[in-house]
Design an enzyme around this catalytic site. Structure first.
Site, short mmCIF file in Angstrom:
data_model
loop_
_atom_site.label_atom_id
_atom_site.label_comp_id
_atom_site.label_asym_id
_atom_site.label_seq_id
_atom_site.Cartn_x
_atom_site.Cartn_y
_atom_site.Cartn_z
CD1 TRP A 173 -2.80 1.66 0.55
CD2 TRP A 173 -1.32 2.54 1.99
NE1 TRP A 173 -3.18 2.97 0.79
CE2 TRP A 173 -2.28 3.54 1.68
CE3 TRP A 173 -0.29 2.87 2.86
CZ2 TRP A 173 -2.25 4.82 2.21
CZ3 TRP A 173 -0.24 4.15 3.40
CH2 TRP A 173 -1.22 5.11 3.09
CD GLU A 204 -4.49 -1.70 1.92
OE1 GLU A 204 -5.25 -1.16 2.74
OE2 GLU A 204 -3.40 -2.21 2.23
CE LYS A 254 -6.56 5.93 3.06
NZ LYS A 254 -5.58 6.11 4.15
CG ASP A 287 -8.54 -1.11 4.37
OD1 ASP A 287 -9.55 -0.56 4.85
OD2 ASP A 287 -7.48 -1.25 5.02
CG HIS A 318 -8.42 1.75 1.91
ND1 HIS A 318 -7.14 1.34 1.61
CD2 HIS A 318 -8.34 2.25 3.18
CE1 HIS A 318 -6.34 1.57 2.63
NE2 HIS A 318 -7.06 2.11 3.59
CG HIS A 325 -5.85 -4.92 5.31
ND1 HIS A 325 -4.84 -3.98 5.14
CD2 HIS A 325 -5.23 -6.11 5.47
CE1 HIS A 325 -3.66 -4.59 5.18
NE2 HIS A 325 -3.88 -5.88 5.37
CG ASP A 358 -9.00 4.37 5.78
OD1 ASP A 358 -9.45 3.37 6.35
OD2 ASP A 358 -7.80 4.50 5.47
CG ASP A 400 -7.75 2.46 9.67
OD1 ASP A 400 -8.03 1.39 9.11
OD2 ASP A 400 -7.12 3.36 9.10
CG ASP A 434 -5.36 -1.70 8.46
OD1 ASP A 434 -4.80 -1.19 9.45
OD2 ASP A 434 -5.21 -1.27 7.31
#
Length: 418
Positions: free
Chosen positions: A184, A225, A227, A258, A261, A285, A293, A295, A325
Site C-alpha cells: 500500500w 491495496e 485507497k 480494505d 478504502h 483488511h 477511513d 480505522d 487493520d
C-alpha cells in the site's frame, strides 16, 4: 445451567435446519485471522531513526501502556491471543525490524532482522504476514513514492518492496504457512492534478519491476491495496481501485480490499462475489470506517456480518485471506485487539449458522417472502450460546470475562510503562 447444557439446547434449534453445529465449530477452528501488530504501538515501529507518522495516517488518543519495544509488543500480543479463540497469524510491517541498535534503511532490511519474530511465531504456532512500510520516511515526505517523478526515489522504494517480498518468502519457508506481502502506498495529490496518467504509468512500471523477482507462491503471495483518498491526497490517489484491480488481474497477484478504502456509500461485502469469480483468492483488511477511513475497532455490526456471510455462503473460507487493520490509541490496546478479532470470528460463526443453501433456493424460486422471514428470524436464534461454548473449548474467556484479564494485565504490566 452450564455452558455445555446451553450449547446442547441451542444446537437443537439449528439442527432443525440441517446445520451440523459440531462440524461448524471444527471448520471455524481452521480459519486464520491475520491480526495486525500495529494496534499495539500506534504504528510507531522500532526503527533506530523513528520518524513521525505520515502518509495520510493518523492515530488519535494517548492511552497509557503502548508497547515501546519488540519484546513488549510480543508480550502484549501473547496476552491478546490468549483472549481470542483459534490459532491465527500476525501481520507485520517493515518498521518492526530488529536491527540491534544499528541504523538499517528500509531498502536494506533482510530476513535476519525478523528472526526474533519468526522464533516467537514458531513457539506459538503462528503464521506471519508482511507489509513494506512506504510511509513515515524522508523519501515519502512529499506524498509520492513508487510513482515519484524522481527515479532515485522510485528505485529506493522498489528495492524496499523487493526486500519485503524476500522477507515474506522467508516467513513462508520457516513457518510452513504462506505469507501475504501487501503493498500500500500513500501516493496522491492534495489538489486537482494536471497529469493523472503519468504517475500511474510510473507506478505500473515500479510494480512490474518489483515483481520481476519470482517467488514460489507456496511461500509468499503478493497483493496490492487501493485507497479512495487520504489526508494530503484528497483530490487524486495514484493507486485507485480501478488501477490495482486491473494490475492484479493482469499480473496474477491479489487485489486486497480494505473495508475503509472506498466511498462512504460503498460496501466491501458486495464486492466479494465479483472478486471470487475472477481471482483464485481475495485478500481483506477489515476495519471500521466512520465517515472516512478512520480505522475504528471492528464491531459486530451489519456490514461485518454481511461481509462474513459473503465469505461463508460462497464456500470461500479457504479463498479469502482475512486480515484486520485498525488502530485506536484512545482505549486499552489489548482490549482493542480482543474486541476486533473476537467480533470477526463471531461474524463468521454467525454466517456459518445460517441455512444458506435453503435461502439460496428460496431466492431462485422467487419466494422472497419466506426468504425475508427466515433471514429475520435467524437474527434472534441462540448463536450466543454456540459462541460461548466455542470460546470455552478453545480455552479463552467466555463473554465479558476476558475484560478482567485485560484489567489485570493493565495493572500488572501496562501501568508500569512510562
Amino acid at each position: 445451567m452450564s455452558i455445555r447444557e446451553k450449547y446442547e439446547m441451542a444446537k437443537k434449534e439449528y439442527e432443525k435446519w440441517g446445520i451440523d453445529v459440531d462440524n461448524v465449530l471444527e471448520e471455524l477452528k481452521k480459519v486464520k485471522i491475520s491480526i495486525h501488530c500495529w494496534q499495539g504501538d500506534d504504528i510507531a515501529g522500532f526503527e533506530v531513526n523513528q520518524q513521525e507518522l505520515s502518509g495520510g495516517i493518523a492515530t488519535t488518543g494517548n492511552y497509557p501502556g503502548k508497547a515501546r519495544n519488540p519484546e513488549e509488543l510480543r508480550k502484549d500480543l501473547d496476552k491478546a491471543l490468549s483472549l481470542i479463540p483459534g490459532k491465527h497469524k500476525i501481520n507485520l510491517h517493515a518498521i518492526y525490524a530488529e536491527t540491534d541498535g544499528k541504523f538499517v534503511d528500509r531498502d536494506e532490511i533482510k530476513p535476519e532482522h525478523f528472526k526474533n519474530w519468526v522464533s516467537w511465531a514458531k513457539k506459538n504456532g503462528l503464521g506471519l504476514d508482511f507489509n513494506p512500510t512506504i510511509f513515515s520516511h524522508e523519501k515519502a515526505q512529499d506524498g509520492l513514492t513508487l510513482s515519484h517523478p524522481n527515479k532515485e526515489i522510485r528505485d529506493f522504494w522498489i528495492r524496499h518492496c523487493v526486500a519485503s517480498r524476500k522477507i515474506g518468502e522467508y516467513f513462508g519457508k520457516e513457518l510452513g504457512q504462506t505469507c501475504l506481502t501487501n503493498i500500500w502506498i500513500p501516493d496522491g495529490y492534495k489538489d486537482i492534478p494536471s497529469d493523472r496518467l503519468g504517475p500511474r504509468q510510473r507506478l505500473k512500471e515500479s510494480l512490474e519491476e518489483i515483481l520481476k523477482i519470482k517467488i514460489d507462491k507456496k511461500y509468499n503471495l503478493d497483493s496490492v491495496e487501493s485507497k479512495v483518498f487520504g489526508i494530503g491526497a484528497e483530490s487524486y490517489t495514484v493507486g485507485s481501485s480501478e488501477f490495482y484491480l486491473n494490475f492484479a488481474a493482469k499480473n496474477g497477484i491479489l487485489n486486497l480490499l480494505d473495508t475503509g478504502h472506498y466511498h462512504p456509500t460503498e460496501v466491501v461485502s458486495d464486492k466479494i462475489s465479483s472478486m471470487l469469480l475472477f481471482f483464485d483468492k481475495v485478500a481483506l483488511h477489515v476495519s471500521r470506517p466512520v465517515r472516512w477511513d478512520s480505522d475504528h475497532v471492528v464491531i459486530f455490526d451489519d456490514e461485518l456480518k454481511e461481509l462474513a456471510k459473503e465469505i461463508v455462503r460462497n464456500n470461500a473460507l479457504h479463498r479469502v485471506i482475512i486480515g484486520l487493520d485498525f488502530f485506536d490509541a484512545s482505549i486499552n490496546r489489548i482490549a482493542a485487539w480482543a474486541i476486533g478479532a473476537r467480533n470477526m470470528i463471531k461474524a463468521l460463526l454467525s454466517a456459518m449458522l445460517l441455512p444458506n443453501q435453503k435461502l439460496k433456493v428460496l431466492q431462485d424460486e422467487e419466494n422472497y417472502t419466506e426468504r425475508l422471514a427466515l433471514m429475520e428470524e435467524f437474527k434472534t436464534y441462540p448463536m450466543g450460546a454456540i459462541w460461548d461454548y466455542y470460546c470455552e473449548i478453545n480455552n479463552v474467556p467466555v463473554k465479558e470475562t476476558w475484560l478482567d484479564e485485560v484489567k489485570k494485565y493493565e495493572k500488572e504490566e501496562l501501568s508500569k510503562r512510562k
